[in-house]
Write a protein that holds these residues in place. Structure first.
Motif, PDB file in Angstrom:
ATOM      1  N   GLU A  21       0.829  -1.066  -0.080  1.00 33.36           N
ATOM      2  CA  GLU A  21      -0.011   0.095   0.051  1.00 33.36           C
ATOM      3  C   GLU A  21       0.939   1.363   0.073  1.00 33.36           C
ATOM      4  N   ARG A  22       1.796   1.481   0.650  1.00 31.45           N
ATOM      5  CA  ARG A  22       2.822   2.195   0.805  1.00 31.45           C
ATOM      6  C   ARG A  22       3.560   2.774  -0.625  1.00 31.45           C
ATOM      7  N   LEU A  23       4.004   1.487  -1.173  1.00 34.55           N
ATOM      8  CA  LEU A  23       4.930   1.523  -2.259  1.00 34.55           C
ATOM      9  C   LEU A  23       3.713   2.281  -3.427  1.00 34.55           C
ATOM     10  N   ARG A  24       2.440   1.789  -3.306  1.00 32.00           N
ATOM     11  CA  ARG A  24       1.320   2.420  -4.150  1.00 32.00           C
ATOM     12  C   ARG A  24       1.233   3.999  -4.101  1.00 32.00           C
ATOM     13  N   ARG A  25       1.207   4.277  -2.771  1.00 38.65           N
ATOM     14  CA  ARG A  25       0.920   5.540  -2.153  1.00 38.65           C
ATOM     15  C   ARG A  25       2.332   6.350  -2.793  1.00 38.65           C
ATOM     16  N   GLY A  55      21.899   9.410  -1.062  1.00 39.28           N
ATOM     17  CA  GLY A  55      20.795   9.367  -2.173  1.00 39.28           C
ATOM     18  C   GLY A  55      19.329   8.799  -1.420  1.00 39.28           C
ATOM     19  N   THR A  56      18.525   8.544  -2.296  1.00 42.06           N
ATOM     20  CA  THR A  56      17.284   8.106  -1.768  1.00 42.06           C
ATOM     21  C   THR A  56      16.759   6.590  -1.832  1.00 42.06           C
ATOM     22  N   PHE A  57      18.035   5.914  -2.304  1.00 47.31           N
ATOM     23  CA  PHE A  57      17.817   4.446  -2.241  1.00 47.31           C
ATOM     24  C   PHE A  57      19.249   3.920  -1.805  1.00 47.31           C
ATOM     25  N   GLN A  58      19.213   2.727  -1.440  1.00 45.68           N
ATOM     26  CA  GLN A  58      20.420   1.756  -1.181  1.00 45.68           C
ATOM     27  C   GLN A  58      20.285   0.570  -1.566  1.00 45.68           C
ATOM     28  N   ILE A  59      21.194  -0.335  -1.664  1.00 47.70           N
ATOM     29  CA  ILE A  59      21.182  -1.744  -2.082  1.00 47.70           C
ATOM     30  C   ILE A  59      21.820  -2.810  -1.027  1.00 47.70           C
ATOM     31  N   HIS A  60      21.110  -3.458  -0.427  1.00 46.35           N
ATOM     32  CA  HIS A  60      21.722  -4.379   0.391  1.00 46.35           C
ATOM     33  C   HIS A  60      21.644  -5.850   0.239  1.00 46.35           C
ATOM     34  N   ASP A  99      11.910   7.419   1.893  1.00 44.28           N
ATOM     35  CA  ASP A  99      10.675   8.444   1.624  1.00 44.28           C
ATOM     36  C   ASP A  99      10.114   9.430   2.756  1.00 44.28           C
ATOM     37  N   SER A 100       9.566  10.376   2.289  1.00 44.26           N
ATOM     38  CA  SER A 100       9.309  11.349   3.524  1.00 44.26           C
ATOM     39  C   SER A 100       7.646  11.038   3.760  1.00 44.26           C
ATOM     40  N   LEU A 101       7.021  10.118   3.240  1.00 47.92           N
ATOM     41  CA  LEU A 101       5.556  10.208   3.279  1.00 47.92           C
ATOM     42  C   LEU A 101       5.008  10.552   4.531  1.00 47.92           C
ATOM     43  N   ASP A 102       5.563   9.904   5.470  1.00 49.70           N
ATOM     44  CA  ASP A 102       4.728   9.927   6.668  1.00 49.70           C
ATOM     45  C   ASP A 102       5.711  10.638   7.768  1.00 49.70           C
ATOM     46  N   THR A 103       6.772  11.274   7.321  1.00 53.04           N
ATOM     47  CA  THR A 103       7.545  12.036   8.117  1.00 53.04           C
ATOM     48  C   THR A 103       6.848  13.231   8.849  1.00 53.04           C
ATOM     49  N   LYS A 104       6.210  13.911   8.331  1.00 48.65           N
ATOM     50  CA  LYS A 104       5.494  15.131   9.160  1.00 48.65           C
ATOM     51  C   LYS A 104       4.324  14.747   9.782  1.00 48.65           C
ATOM     52  N   ARG A 105       3.807  13.769   9.476  1.00 44.33           N
ATOM     53  CA  ARG A 105       2.361  13.435   9.996  1.00 44.33           C
ATOM     54  C   ARG A 105       2.940  12.899  11.466  1.00 44.33           C
ATOM     55  N   SER A 106       3.990  12.074  11.347  1.00 43.77           N
ATOM     56  CA  SER A 106       4.275  11.411  12.728  1.00 43.77           C
ATOM     57  C   SER A 106       5.289  12.252  13.488  1.00 43.77           C
ATOM     58  N   ASP A 107       5.485  13.301  12.777  1.00 41.71           N
ATOM     59  CA  ASP A 107       6.373  14.283  13.670  1.00 41.71           C
ATOM     60  C   ASP A 107       7.714  13.928  13.964  1.00 41.71           C
ATOM     61  N   THR A 108       8.280  12.955  13.188  1.00 36.57           N
ATOM     62  CA  THR A 108       9.901  12.436  13.137  1.00 36.57           C
ATOM     63  C   THR A 108      10.526  13.239  12.431  1.00 36.57           C
ATOM     64  N   ARG A 109      12.124  12.953  12.758  1.00 36.77           N
ATOM     65  CA  ARG A 109      12.977  13.820  12.088  1.00 36.77           C
ATOM     66  C   ARG A 109      13.552  13.055  10.791  1.00 36.77           C
ATOM     67  N   THR A 110      13.641  11.533  11.214  1.00 34.53           N
ATOM     68  CA  THR A 110      14.308  10.780   9.916  1.00 34.53           C
ATOM     69  C   THR A 110      13.098  10.255   9.185  1.00 34.53           C
ATOM     70  N   HIS A 111      13.385  10.036   7.892  1.00 37.30           N
ATOM     71  CA  HIS A 111      12.525   9.466   6.949  1.00 37.30           C
ATOM     72  C   HIS A 111      12.411   7.982   7.276  1.00 37.30           C
ATOM     73  N   GLN A 112      11.163   7.284   6.777  1.00 34.81           N
ATOM     74  CA  GLN A 112      11.052   6.015   6.972  1.00 34.81           C
ATOM     75  C   GLN A 112      11.630   5.479   5.663  1.00 34.81           C
ATOM     76  N   ARG A 113      11.596   4.157   5.949  1.00 38.05           N
ATOM     77  CA  ARG A 113      12.421   3.286   4.805  1.00 38.05           C
ATOM     78  C   ARG A 113      11.625   2.151   4.489  1.00 38.05           C
ATOM     79  N   LEU A 114      11.564   1.796   3.175  1.00 35.38           N
ATOM     80  CA  LEU A 114      10.889   0.846   2.715  1.00 35.38           C
ATOM     81  C   LEU A 114      11.614  -0.375   2.059  1.00 35.38           C
TER      82      LEU A 114
END
Ligand code: ZN
Length: 511
Positions: free
Chosen positions: A55-59, A175-180, A196-211
């Motif tokens: 769902e998040r990928l879609r958003r 960058g915005t991606f990494q390979i592991h 991605d920063s999709l939920d960063t502001k909403r949950s008021d965190t500083r670090t971006h979430q990772r997918l």
């Protein structure tokens, strides 16, 4: 790489350019490098992802598509402001219109802009905006280039389906991606980590979430994919198979192919009876007799003929029912399916021809300083056989064949250090009509693919005649005294004539 090292590299590159300008050939201990891009697609194993992750990928991708669209609209409305003279978009002017900055840069703080994207899409970071911007600019520029060449009005680019932004690998993992690698994981050994920063502001965190996206990684990819060379990744959704793919773009450098052997030109023509014909000429335009290659793929060709007949018939039926105002949905579907099938078989046939040619070229490379001249139609409309069927679509199919063939050949050869100037797409108009021996146009071609010249009573294979003419054309271009460059018809790029200097000593006898 340190700054000093990169400066040095730049310097040596400019030195190389100077050398080329003066037409000197210097024997360096280290061969210059030929670089090219290669795209390697890997399937994303969505079956291993949770519903929430999918769902998040879609958003994320839907948001990206909206922003890219928005950028395209802004470019459209500010065309005269931000377009440079060479038809490219001025990136910093576009940024001035769209993005505010919180950093105090040289141009001072930018607190308000006419189209404030950050206000409109608060859940997108600065980096992500810039990646969307690049995608919009590429799309716009390629449309613009086509529009400038084309005589009719082309529809503006827009994205109806999901088009995510390209993601770049920044320096030191910024960058915005990494390979592991996860070697202990049996389901997926290679993972793509998106920031991605999709939920960063909403949950008021500083670090971006990772997918984390698991990739289908096989021994084949292990061989091909060089992780340190990867510059960019683009997510692609294939709606037919309902699958997500990650297209990795990697930058590859190989030693450039340089030779002191005697020069020769391979003339290549996409034939009518044969898939392709290749003939080797020396710089006087004489055929090197043992080096002629006919590439025929009878099985696939007869399949294509059969499909074309079926398409024609379906088309006729469709027209009939359209006239009678009957339902056409089923016929339309059939037609679509048949065309897709024809296209895929044509693709296979051309791919087969390219592979055969590459084998042939690699053999010749050991004995000659090789250049390749491929015919490319300038006025495609004139070559179209008349008949029933959709005229504009037939044109597309035809032109598509040539493009596909040349691009594929060029990409395959790039792996062996063949730089683009060695594979030139030349204008192929008149090459099938003109006699390759005496230049006369008093000629006919028979249904059996024979070519007859009436001036000298000369007879040979029609496709071979075309290939000879195409090879000769490149030699002629190279020998014209007032030419300073040779233009490639496919990419419209100009290559300096100095690259072709080796033709001069022998070519003066060419009529
Ligand atoms: Zn003749």
């Amino acid at each position: 790489m340190t700054i000093e090292a990169s400066n040095k590299q730049k310097q040596s590159a400019s030195e190389d350019k100077n050398l080329v300008k003066h037409g000197e050939v210097k024997s360096t201990t280290q061969a210059p490098l030929a670089t090219f891009y290669e795209v390697i697609p890997l399937r994303i194993k969505t079956e291993l992802m949770s519903v929430r992750e999918c769902e998040r990928l879609r958003r994320i991708t839907e948001r990206d598509t909206r922003i890219i669209q928005h950028y395209l609209r802004i470019i459209k409305h500010n065309e005269e402001k931000i377009l440079r003279k060479d038809g490219k978009v001025n990136t910093s002017l576009l940024d001035n219109l769209t993005l505010t900055t919180s950093l105090n840069t040289k141009n001072k703080l930018r607190t308000s802009v006419p189209h404030d994207l950050k206000k409109r899409y608060p859940r997108c970071s600065h980096d992500e905006f810039q990646e969307c911007r690049d995608k919009a600019i590429w799309t716009y520029e390629s449309w613009k280039a086509q529009q400038d060449v084309s005589k009719k009005e082309l529809s503006r680019p827009e994205f109806k389906k999901k088009t995510p932004r390209p993601m770049f690998k920044g320096k030191e993992g910024r960058g915005t991606f990494q390979i592991h690698f996860k070697l202990d994981n049996t389901d997926a050994r290679l993972w793509l980590e998106l920031r991605d920063s999709l939920d960063t502001k909403r949950s008021d965190t500083r670090t971006h979430q990772r997918l984390w996206l698991p990739l289908a990684y096989s021994p084949y990819h292990e061989k091909r994919l060089k992780l340190e060379n990867i510059k960019m990744v683009e997510l692609v959704y294939k709606s037919k198979e309902q699958q997500w793919w990650a297209h990795f773009t990697q930058h590859i450098s190989v030693p450039s192919y340089q030779s002191t052997l005697s020069p020769a030109v391979l003339g290549v023509d996409l034939g009518i009876k044969k898939t392709a014909v290749a003939v080797l000429l020396n710089p006087t335009g004489k055929v090197i007799m043992d080096e002629i290659r006919f590439i025929v793929d009878k099985e696939r060709q007869s399949k294509i003929w059969q499909l074309s007949r079926q398409i024609k018939e379906t088309q006729r039926k469709l027209n009939k029912s359209l006239n009678n105002r009957q339902h056409t949905k089923q016929l339309n579907n059939t037609l679509f399916r048949l065309r897709r099938r024809r296209r895929s078989i044509t693709e296979q046939e051309l791919g087969f021809a390219v592979n055969q040619l590459v084998d042939f070229i690699l053999q010749l490379k050991k004995r000659y300083n090789l250049f390749v001249s491929v015919g490319y139609p300038k006025y495609i409309q004139r070559r179209q056989p008349r008949g029933s069927g959709n005229k504009s679509l037939r044109k597309q199919v035809h032109k598509w064949c040539y493009r596909y063939f040349i691009i594929k050949l060029r990409n395959q050869l790039a792996k062996y250090g063949f730089e683009p100037y060695r594979v030139v797409a030349v204008n192929e108009s008149w090459t099938s009509k003109r006699c390759s021996r005496c230049n006369s146009t008093n000629t006919t071609r028979t249904g059996q693919g024979q070519f007859n010249c009436h001036d000298y009573n000369y007879e040979l294979d029609a496709d071979l005649n075309g290939a000879k003419n195409i090879g000769k054309r490149l030699i002629r271009y190279a020998l014209k005294p007032n030419f300073s460059s040779i233009k490639d018809l496919l990419t419209e790029e100009c290559y300096p004539i100095q690259h072709y200097k080796c033709f001069l000593p022998l070519g003066q006898w060419l009529k």
